[in-house]
Design a protein around this motif. Sequence first.
Motif, PDB file in Angstrom:
ATOM      1  N   HIS A  52     -59.400 -29.543  -3.341  1.00  0.00           N
ATOM      2  CA  HIS A  52     -60.017 -29.982  -2.090  1.00  0.00           C
ATOM      3  C   HIS A  52     -61.492 -30.278  -2.308  1.00  0.00           C
ATOM      4  N   TRP A  53     -62.174 -29.439  -3.080  1.00  0.00           N
ATOM      5  CA  TRP A  53     -63.595 -29.629  -3.404  1.00  0.00           C
ATOM      6  C   TRP A  53     -63.798 -30.933  -4.177  1.00  0.00           C
ATOM      7  N   LEU A  54     -62.896 -31.210  -5.133  1.00  0.00           N
ATOM      8  CA  LEU A  54     -63.006 -32.451  -5.895  1.00  0.00           C
ATOM      9  C   LEU A  54     -62.879 -33.678  -4.998  1.00  0.00           C
ATOM     10  N   LYS A  55     -61.908 -33.639  -4.090  1.00  0.00           N
ATOM     11  CA  LYS A  55     -61.720 -34.779  -3.197  1.00  0.00           C
ATOM     12  C   LYS A  55     -62.944 -35.020  -2.334  1.00  0.00           C
ATOM     13  N   ALA A  56     -63.558 -33.935  -1.881  1.00  0.00           N
ATOM     14  CA  ALA A  56     -64.743 -34.058  -1.030  1.00  0.00           C
ATOM     15  C   ALA A  56     -65.903 -34.719  -1.768  1.00  0.00           C
ATOM     16  N   ARG A  57     -65.875 -34.692  -3.094  1.00  0.00           N
ATOM     17  CA  ARG A  57     -66.927 -35.299  -3.905  1.00  0.00           C
ATOM     18  C   ARG A  57     -66.535 -36.650  -4.469  1.00  0.00           C
ATOM     19  N   GLY A  58     -65.444 -37.187  -4.014  1.00  0.00           N
ATOM     20  CA  GLY A  58     -65.046 -38.536  -4.385  1.00  0.00           C
ATOM     21  C   GLY A  58     -64.321 -38.663  -5.703  1.00  0.00           C
ATOM     22  N   VAL A  59     -63.827 -37.570  -6.247  1.00  0.00           N
ATOM     23  CA  VAL A  59     -63.087 -37.622  -7.511  1.00  0.00           C
ATOM     24  C   VAL A  59     -61.700 -38.225  -7.268  1.00  0.00           C
ATOM     25  N   THR A  60     -61.330 -39.180  -8.094  1.00  0.00           N
ATOM     26  CA  THR A  60     -60.008 -39.802  -7.999  1.00  0.00           C
ATOM     27  C   THR A  60     -59.198 -39.637  -9.280  1.00  0.00           C
ATOM     28  N   ARG A  61     -59.896 -39.343 -10.403  1.00  0.00           N
ATOM     29  CA  ARG A  61     -59.231 -39.239 -11.704  1.00  0.00           C
ATOM     30  C   ARG A  61     -59.597 -37.902 -12.337  1.00  0.00           C
ATOM     31  N   ILE A  62     -58.617 -37.288 -13.013  1.00  0.00           N
ATOM     32  CA  ILE A  62     -58.828 -36.004 -13.678  1.00  0.00           C
ATOM     33  C   ILE A  62     -58.351 -36.115 -15.119  1.00  0.00           C
ATOM     34  N   LEU A 108     -51.269 -32.094  -9.706  1.00  0.00           N
ATOM     35  CA  LEU A 108     -52.474 -32.907  -9.537  1.00  0.00           C
ATOM     36  C   LEU A 108     -52.124 -34.270  -8.946  1.00  0.00           C
ATOM     37  N   GLU A 109     -51.030 -34.844  -9.408  1.00  0.00           N
ATOM     38  CA  GLU A 109     -50.633 -36.153  -8.888  1.00  0.00           C
ATOM     39  C   GLU A 109     -50.180 -36.047  -7.433  1.00  0.00           C
ATOM     40  N   GLU A 110     -49.470 -34.983  -7.096  1.00  0.00           N
ATOM     41  CA  GLU A 110     -49.055 -34.799  -5.705  1.00  0.00           C
ATOM     42  C   GLU A 110     -50.257 -34.612  -4.788  1.00  0.00           C
ATOM     43  N   ALA A 111     -51.362 -34.101  -5.354  1.00  0.00           N
ATOM     44  CA  ALA A 111     -52.590 -33.942  -4.574  1.00  0.00           C
ATOM     45  C   ALA A 111     -53.369 -35.245  -4.457  1.00  0.00           C
ATOM     46  N   GLY A 112     -52.885 -36.310  -5.103  1.00  0.00           N
ATOM     47  CA  GLY A 112     -53.500 -37.617  -4.948  1.00  0.00           C
ATOM     48  C   GLY A 112     -54.415 -38.048  -6.070  1.00  0.00           C
ATOM     49  N   PHE A 113     -54.422 -37.318  -7.183  1.00  0.00           N
ATOM     50  CA  PHE A 113     -55.293 -37.666  -8.309  1.00  0.00           C
ATOM     51  C   PHE A 113     -54.506 -38.426  -9.375  1.00  0.00           C
ATOM     52  N   GLU A 114     -55.200 -39.305 -10.067  1.00  0.00           N
ATOM     53  CA  GLU A 114     -54.641 -39.933 -11.263  1.00  0.00           C
ATOM     54  C   GLU A 114     -55.020 -39.066 -12.458  1.00  0.00           C
ATOM     55  N   VAL A 115     -54.040 -38.665 -13.243  1.00  0.00           N
ATOM     56  CA  VAL A 115     -54.296 -37.834 -14.421  1.00  0.00           C
ATOM     57  C   VAL A 115     -54.326 -38.735 -15.649  1.00  0.00           C
ATOM     58  N   VAL A 116     -55.426 -38.684 -16.388  1.00  0.00           N
ATOM     59  CA  VAL A 116     -55.594 -39.531 -17.569  1.00  0.00           C
ATOM     60  C   VAL A 116     -55.790 -38.650 -18.798  1.00  0.00           C
ATOM     61  N   GLY A 117     -55.350 -39.135 -19.938  1.00  0.00           N
ATOM     62  CA  GLY A 117     -55.510 -38.395 -21.180  1.00  0.00           C
ATOM     63  C   GLY A 117     -56.902 -38.543 -21.748  1.00  0.00           C
ATOM     64  N   ALA A 118     -57.298 -37.576 -22.564  1.00  0.00           N
ATOM     65  CA  ALA A 118     -58.607 -37.649 -23.219  1.00  0.00           C
ATOM     66  C   ALA A 118     -58.705 -38.899 -24.086  1.00  0.00           C
ATOM     67  N   HIS A 119     -57.603 -39.297 -24.704  1.00  0.00           N
ATOM     68  CA  HIS A 119     -57.611 -40.484 -25.558  1.00  0.00           C
ATOM     69  C   HIS A 119     -57.749 -41.770 -24.746  1.00  0.00           C
ATOM     70  N   GLU A 120     -57.430 -41.707 -23.451  1.00  0.00           N
ATOM     71  CA  GLU A 120     -57.625 -42.881 -22.594  1.00  0.00           C
ATOM     72  C   GLU A 120     -59.080 -42.994 -22.157  1.00  0.00           C
ATOM     73  N   VAL A 121     -59.721 -41.863 -21.946  1.00  0.00           N
ATOM     74  CA  VAL A 121     -61.145 -41.866 -21.585  1.00  0.00           C
ATOM     75  C   VAL A 121     -62.004 -42.209 -22.796  1.00  0.00           C
ATOM     76  N   ALA A 122     -61.601 -41.714 -23.970  1.00  0.00           N
ATOM     77  CA  ALA A 122     -62.382 -41.904 -25.189  1.00  0.00           C
ATOM     78  C   ALA A 122     -61.487 -42.463 -26.298  1.00  0.00           C
ATOM     79  N   PRO A 123     -61.051 -43.726 -26.182  1.00  0.00           N
ATOM     80  CA  PRO A 123     -60.120 -44.284 -27.177  1.00  0.00           C
ATOM     81  C   PRO A 123     -60.706 -44.368 -28.583  1.00  0.00           C
ATOM     82  N   ALA A 124     -62.032 -44.381 -28.709  1.00  0.00           N
ATOM     83  CA  ALA A 124     -62.650 -44.456 -30.035  1.00  0.00           C
ATOM     84  C   ALA A 124     -62.395 -43.201 -30.864  1.00  0.00           C
ATOM     85  N   LEU A 125     -61.937 -42.104 -30.235  1.00  0.00           N
ATOM     86  CA  LEU A 125     -61.630 -40.886 -30.979  1.00  0.00           C
ATOM     87  C   LEU A 125     -60.305 -40.993 -31.737  1.00  0.00           C
ATOM     88  N   LEU A 126     -59.518 -42.028 -31.468  1.00  0.00           N
ATOM     89  CA  LEU A 126     -58.259 -42.226 -32.168  1.00  0.00           C
ATOM     90  C   LEU A 126     -58.503 -43.014 -33.452  1.00  0.00           C
TER      91      LEU A 126
END
Length: 262
Positions: A52-62, A108-126
């Motif tokens: 709930h705190w995350l949503k209040a701060r505009g977070v959409t992706r975790i 997390l998805e049922e709460a309305g967030f998109e869950v992304v992998g670390a490799h999607e946020v930082a693809p250069a680490l692959l």
Amino acid sequence: MLALIAGQGALPRAVAEAAPEPPLICALEPYRPEGLDVDKSFRIERLGGFLHWLKARGVTRICMCGRVRRPEIRFTRLDWRTALMLPAIRRAIRRGDDGALRIVISLLEEAGFEVVGAHEVAPALLMPEGVATRAQPGPDLARDIALADRISVDQGRADLGQACVIREGRVVVQEDDAGTDAMLARLPEAAPGTGGILFKGPKFRQERRADLPVIGPNTAKGAIRAGLSGIVIDARGVMVLDRPALLRRLDEAGLFLLARKV
């Protein structure tokens, strides 16, 4: 906006630094990420309130990254939002690591967030496919990789570790909950050129949005100490921390690093 739920180790900082925009840094108590200031800490008993705190701060992706052990849950301390999640939380407690992560991701998805992998946020680490070191693999590599693949499938089905050491066509040691560095530390110190490979890759049918395998300079240090000939990882399936330092250590010791196509 992106929020990192950060565990221990160097991965959260690497992902945060690679993100296109600075993420919100959150930590599951009692874990603290290395080299990052934490914006919000939370306990698993307050997961609902935290979301709930995350949503209040505009977070959409975790993005969940970094090492954590399964927390002990005190059910008498649940807030009312987390109490609504109790059936799923109980299922997660009974599952293995990968099964538990799948349930957490579904929450997390049922709460309305998109869950992304670390490799999607930082693809250069692959790592891209190929040999990244001056040293090249020996003629027995195909045999050892075939055995490592069979071990990896068995580990995945049992929801165990993501790595093993193969030497002269046999399994020397397999990873457990303590991790790759601890596995390598269990091997006796050996002279350079003793032989063998460290194999690391995702578990069979692993949920890749959490707990994707990671190697770094400490992995190279452990492989060198054990006298191994090299390291084999899945191309595009294992994240590499501080790649220049890792490759420098391997080159100085004459070990190879192969990112193989799967």
